[in-house]
Design a protein around this motif. Sequence first.
Motif, short mmCIF file in Angstrom:
data_model
loop_
_atom_site.label_atom_id
_atom_site.label_comp_id
_atom_site.label_asym_id
_atom_site.label_seq_id
_atom_site.Cartn_x
_atom_site.Cartn_y
_atom_site.Cartn_z
N ALA A 191 0.85 -1.20 0.00
CA ALA A 191 0.00 0.00 0.00
C ALA A 191 0.88 1.25 0.00
CB ALA A 191 -0.91 0.00 1.22
N PRO A 192 0.56 2.25 -0.81
CA PRO A 192 1.38 3.47 -0.86
C PRO A 192 1.50 4.18 0.48
CG PRO A 192 -0.10 3.38 -2.75
CD PRO A 192 -0.51 2.27 -1.84
N SER A 193 0.49 4.04 1.35
CA SER A 193 0.55 4.71 2.65
C SER A 193 1.56 4.06 3.59
CB SER A 193 -0.83 4.66 3.32
OG SER A 193 -1.19 3.32 3.61
N ARG A 194 1.93 2.81 3.34
CA ARG A 194 2.84 2.04 4.20
C ARG A 194 2.28 1.81 5.58
NH1 ARG A 194 5.70 -0.02 0.19
NH2 ARG A 194 6.69 1.59 -1.12
N GLU A 195 0.99 1.99 5.75
CA GLU A 195 0.37 1.89 7.07
C GLU A 195 -0.49 0.64 7.20
OE1 GLU A 195 -0.14 6.67 8.09
OE2 GLU A 195 -1.89 5.44 7.60
N ILE A 196 -0.52 0.10 8.42
CA ILE A 196 -1.48 -0.94 8.79
C ILE A 196 -2.31 -0.36 9.91
CG2 ILE A 196 -1.80 -3.27 9.67
CD1 ILE A 196 0.87 -4.04 8.53
N LEU A 197 -3.58 -0.13 9.63
CA LEU A 197 -4.46 0.49 10.61
C LEU A 197 -4.95 -0.54 11.61
CD1 LEU A 197 -6.47 2.71 8.11
CD2 LEU A 197 -4.42 3.30 9.40
N GLY A 199 -6.69 -3.32 13.75
CA GLY A 199 -7.39 -4.52 13.31
C GLY A 199 -6.88 -5.07 12.00
N ASN A 200 -5.58 -4.83 11.66
CA ASN A 200 -4.99 -5.34 10.42
C ASN A 200 -5.75 -4.86 9.18
OD1 ASN A 200 -3.00 -6.61 11.83
ND2 ASN A 200 -3.42 -8.65 11.05
N ILE A 201 -6.00 -3.56 9.12
CA ILE A 201 -6.70 -2.96 7.98
C ILE A 201 -5.68 -2.20 7.12
CG2 ILE A 201 -8.50 -1.36 7.27
CD1 ILE A 201 -9.83 -1.85 9.98
N ILE A 202 -5.71 -2.48 5.82
CA ILE A 202 -4.82 -1.80 4.87
C ILE A 202 -5.69 -1.22 3.76
CG2 ILE A 202 -2.78 -2.01 3.42
CD1 ILE A 202 -2.07 -4.54 4.94
N VAL A 203 -5.39 0.02 3.35
CA VAL A 203 -6.21 0.74 2.38
C VAL A 203 -5.36 1.17 1.19
CG1 VAL A 203 -7.77 2.69 1.99
CG2 VAL A 203 -7.68 1.59 4.24
N TRP A 204 -5.88 0.89 -0.01
CA TRP A 204 -5.30 1.39 -1.26
C TRP A 204 -6.27 2.43 -1.81
CZ3 TRP A 204 -4.50 -3.28 0.70
CH2 TRP A 204 -3.22 -3.86 0.60
N GLU A 205 -5.83 3.68 -1.93
CA GLU A 205 -6.67 4.76 -2.43
C GLU A 205 -6.29 5.12 -3.86
OE1 GLU A 205 -6.36 8.07 0.17
OE2 GLU A 205 -7.81 7.30 1.61
N GLN A 206 -7.28 5.65 -4.58
CA GLN A 206 -7.06 6.10 -5.94
C GLN A 206 -8.04 7.21 -6.26
OE1 GLN A 206 -8.03 3.40 -9.23
NE2 GLN A 206 -6.11 3.93 -10.24
N ALA A 207 -7.61 8.18 -7.03
CA ALA A 207 -8.53 9.23 -7.47
C ALA A 207 -9.59 8.63 -8.40
CB ALA A 207 -7.76 10.33 -8.20
N LEU A 208 -10.81 9.09 -8.25
CA LEU A 208 -11.89 8.59 -9.10
C LEU A 208 -11.58 8.83 -10.58
CD1 LEU A 208 -14.75 7.45 -9.53
CD2 LEU A 208 -15.64 9.76 -9.16
N SER A 209 -10.95 9.95 -10.88
CA SER A 209 -10.59 10.24 -12.28
C SER A 209 -9.63 9.19 -12.83
CB SER A 209 -9.97 11.63 -12.37
OG SER A 209 -8.84 11.74 -11.51
N ASP A 210 -8.68 8.73 -12.01
CA ASP A 210 -7.76 7.68 -12.45
C ASP A 210 -8.48 6.34 -12.62
OD1 ASP A 210 -5.65 9.44 -12.50
OD2 ASP A 210 -4.93 8.91 -10.49
N ARG A 211 -9.43 6.07 -11.73
CA ARG A 211 -10.17 4.80 -11.84
C ARG A 211 -11.04 4.80 -13.09
NH1 ARG A 211 -10.59 0.20 -11.91
NH2 ARG A 211 -8.40 0.69 -12.14
N LEU A 212 -11.59 5.97 -13.43
CA LEU A 212 -12.41 6.06 -14.63
C LEU A 212 -11.60 5.80 -15.89
CD1 LEU A 212 -14.59 9.18 -13.71
CD2 LEU A 212 -15.42 6.84 -14.03
N THR A 213 -10.33 6.22 -15.88
CA THR A 213 -9.47 6.02 -17.05
C THR A 213 -8.75 4.68 -17.01
OG1 THR A 213 -7.68 7.23 -15.96
CG2 THR A 213 -9.14 8.48 -17.41
#
Length: 263
Positions: A191-197, A199-213
């Motif tokens: 994950a780009p954040s390098r974080e583990i939140l 309860g062992n939660i990891i999040v991958w975020e992306q801009a909606l505009s990038d997901r659309l393309t």
Amino acid sequence: MARRHATIRAVTFLRRVTSGPVRWRLALCCSLSLLAACSANPLSRKYEYEEELVLDTDGSATLFVNAAVPALVALRGADLPLDPSARLDRQDVRAVFESPVADVVNVSLSRRDGRRYVHLRLDVPDVRRLSEARAFGWSAYAMTPEDDNKVRFRQQVGASAVRPVGEVGWTGGELVAFRLRLPSRVAFHNAPSREILRGNIIVWEQALSDRLTGVPVDIEVVMDEGSILKTTLTLFGLMMLLVAATFAAFVAFVRSRGRTPKA
């Protein structure tokens, strides 16, 4: 002029607070820290499209999907009404996600920022087959054993449906998220954040505009083969058996002493 007066009042307030008693300064620092934490915490952010995969070590999973209707139409090509005042049938939403490899358990609806949102919970017997479902066909899932009792999970998210939705109130800052909730200790993740939140939660975020393309999202995790919850429950069960055995031995000992003949 009005803006200038507002700025002067704000500066005067800050001077009073910072020059006041210590408790006021502490309260101000705590408030600013709380606001910063909330704005930076992915668990408190709002997404236009979000998948949360609660994964088990055997490959089964529970999948939560929270999405704006326009995002579902644009990203997955769902046939749902874009007009926020139009009637939205839960059965139509269910039909978008129901498949032989994923069972829709619950569907609920909400509104935010003038848009309709859907919230679903799905039971997935085998996450490796989830790409066979039309709603999740943009992803490829793999789960393979590794050395040292490790398991590698990978999800590669590809192109979206790119279906036009017109003007739906998007400002350009909307986000998409893929969230993993893992059952065991994480040895590696990308994950780009390098974080583990919590309860062992990891999040991958992306801009909606990038997901659309169709900008790809590569999700990779290496975790322990044994589940923390299962290990804890096993240890708890063994402890309960040990306590029961000790109590039974104590009762037997007391009874045997009671049957000893008196001198």
